[in-house]
Design a protein around this motif. Structure first.
Motif, PDB file in Angstrom:
ATOM      1  N   GLY A  71       0.827  -1.217   0.000  1.00  0.00           N
ATOM      2  CA  GLY A  71       0.000   0.000   0.000  1.00  0.00           C
ATOM      3  C   GLY A  71       0.855   1.257   0.000  1.00  0.00           C
ATOM      4  O   GLY A  71       0.556   2.225  -0.710  1.00  0.00           O
ATOM      5  N   GLN A  72       1.952   1.225   0.772  1.00  0.00           N
ATOM      6  CA  GLN A  72       2.827   2.402   0.855  1.00  0.00           C
ATOM      7  C   GLN A  72       3.569   2.650  -0.452  1.00  0.00           C
ATOM      8  O   GLN A  72       3.753   3.792  -0.861  1.00  0.00           O
ATOM      9  CB  GLN A  72       3.844   2.237   2.003  1.00  0.00           C
ATOM     10  CG  GLN A  72       3.234   2.333   3.387  1.00  0.00           C
ATOM     11  CD  GLN A  72       2.707   3.718   3.693  1.00  0.00           C
ATOM     12  OE1 GLN A  72       3.342   4.720   3.377  1.00  0.00           O
ATOM     13  NE2 GLN A  72       1.527   3.792   4.281  1.00  0.00           N
ATOM     14  N   ASP A  74       2.497   1.961  -3.401  1.00  0.00           N
ATOM     15  CA  ASP A  74       1.513   2.537  -4.333  1.00  0.00           C
ATOM     16  C   ASP A  74       1.202   3.999  -3.998  1.00  0.00           C
ATOM     17  O   ASP A  74       0.973   4.809  -4.887  1.00  0.00           O
ATOM     18  CB  ASP A  74       0.224   1.705  -4.327  1.00  0.00           C
ATOM     19  CG  ASP A  74       0.458   0.311  -4.897  1.00  0.00           C
ATOM     20  OD1 ASP A  74       1.479   0.124  -5.592  1.00  0.00           O
ATOM     21  OD2 ASP A  74      -0.370  -0.581  -4.644  1.00  0.00           O
ATOM     22  N   ARG A  75       1.204   4.307  -2.716  1.00  0.00           N
ATOM     23  CA  ARG A  75       0.945   5.694  -2.292  1.00  0.00           C
ATOM     24  C   ARG A  75       2.042   6.649  -2.736  1.00  0.00           C
ATOM     25  O   ARG A  75       1.832   7.852  -2.820  1.00  0.00           O
ATOM     26  CB  ARG A  75       0.869   5.756  -0.757  1.00  0.00           C
ATOM     27  CG  ARG A  75      -0.532   5.732  -0.225  1.00  0.00           C
ATOM     28  CD  ARG A  75      -0.551   6.040   1.247  1.00  0.00           C
ATOM     29  NE  ARG A  75      -0.004   7.359   1.589  1.00  0.00           N
ATOM     30  CZ  ARG A  75       0.141   7.792   2.825  1.00  0.00           C
ATOM     31  NH1 ARG A  75      -0.205   7.000   3.829  1.00  0.00           N
ATOM     32  NH2 ARG A  75       0.634   8.979   3.072  1.00  0.00           N
ATOM     33  N   HIS A  76       3.248   6.102  -2.938  1.00  0.00           N
ATOM     34  CA  HIS A  76       4.388   6.938  -3.331  1.00  0.00           C
ATOM     35  C   HIS A  76       4.862   6.549  -4.730  1.00  0.00           C
ATOM     36  O   HIS A  76       6.041   6.261  -4.944  1.00  0.00           O
ATOM     37  CB  HIS A  76       5.535   6.785  -2.319  1.00  0.00           C
ATOM     38  CG  HIS A  76       5.165   7.196  -0.929  1.00  0.00           C
ATOM     39  ND1 HIS A  76       5.191   8.504  -0.514  1.00  0.00           N
ATOM     40  CD2 HIS A  76       4.741   6.481   0.133  1.00  0.00           C
ATOM     41  CE1 HIS A  76       4.809   8.567   0.756  1.00  0.00           C
ATOM     42  NE2 HIS A  76       4.529   7.353   1.173  1.00  0.00           N
TER      43      HIS A  76
END
Ligand code: ADP
Length: 191
Positions: A71-72, A74-76
């Protein structure tokens, strides 16, 4: 892209060095310990599951940390690269991370480890416990368990990356700037 794993036992100084490395190389810092503590502070479902496990110094499930990391990343999506700190902590996590990165057309550039003798690890963790208030840093039984789990489950990760010719370790004793110099010397060679 520069994707680093910073590796070492609890108390080896991963967080301190990671904070300096993200500045120098313009990377995103992904510490699974910090991310899990954030989930606990927010009272999320993941946090509720993780809390008691972390208090004992055991590991949360591989699936849980890999899903947080995914998830992280993809967030960055526009990041220059990442520093993985406190992850992967099992050989299975290392394999899952490789698969995950492959699916995103990414890969690990290098794994840099810091070697610190056990007596110094314990001294640093107890010291940090006084300052940070982290419960898992204030109890000698929990500290001993974390070091035991490190030897049993995390140390074999070194062999996983050694087989890929991606593992380098440096002396983790000395001044913070000195250790930083040792790490950046290694990283600059793969950049
Ligand atoms: P330290 O490196 O000092 O042990 P961390 O902040 O990295 O501290 O981790 C704190 C706790 O969070 C660990 O003891 C463990 O319970 C949990 N944890 C963190 N990362 C992982 C991981 N990759 N896999 C399983 N559990 C983890």
């Amino acid at each position: 892209m520069l994707n680093l794993v910073i590796f070492g036992a609890p108390g080896a100084g991963k967080g301190t060095q990671a904070a300096m490395l993200i500045e120098k190389y313009n990377l995103v810092h992904l510490s699974t310990g910090d991310l899990l503590r954030k989930e606990i502070a927010e009272g999320s479902e993941i946090g509720k599951q993780a809390q008691a496990i972390m208090a004992r110094g055991e590991f949360v499930s591989d699936e849980m940390v890999v899903s947080i990391i995914s998830g992280q990343i993809d967030r960055h999506a526009d990041a220059n690269g990442f520093i993985f700190d406190g992850f992967p902590r099992t050989v299975r996590q290392a394999g899952m991370l490789d698969e995950l990165l492959k699916s995103k057309n990414m890969s690990i550039s290098i794994v840099v480890a810091m070697e610190v003798p056990e007596t110094e690890l314990v001294r640093r963790l107890l010291e940090r416990g006084k300052v940070s208030g982290r419960a898992d840093d204030q109890n000698m039984d929990v500290i001993a368990n974390r070091i035991h789990v490190y030897h049993e489950k995390t140390e074999p990760v070194t062999g996983y990356y050694d087989a890929q010719k991606k593992f380098v370790s440096v002396n983790g004793l000395g001044a913070i700037e000195e250790i930083f110099g040792r790490l950046t010397a290694v990283i600059d060679q793969v950049k």
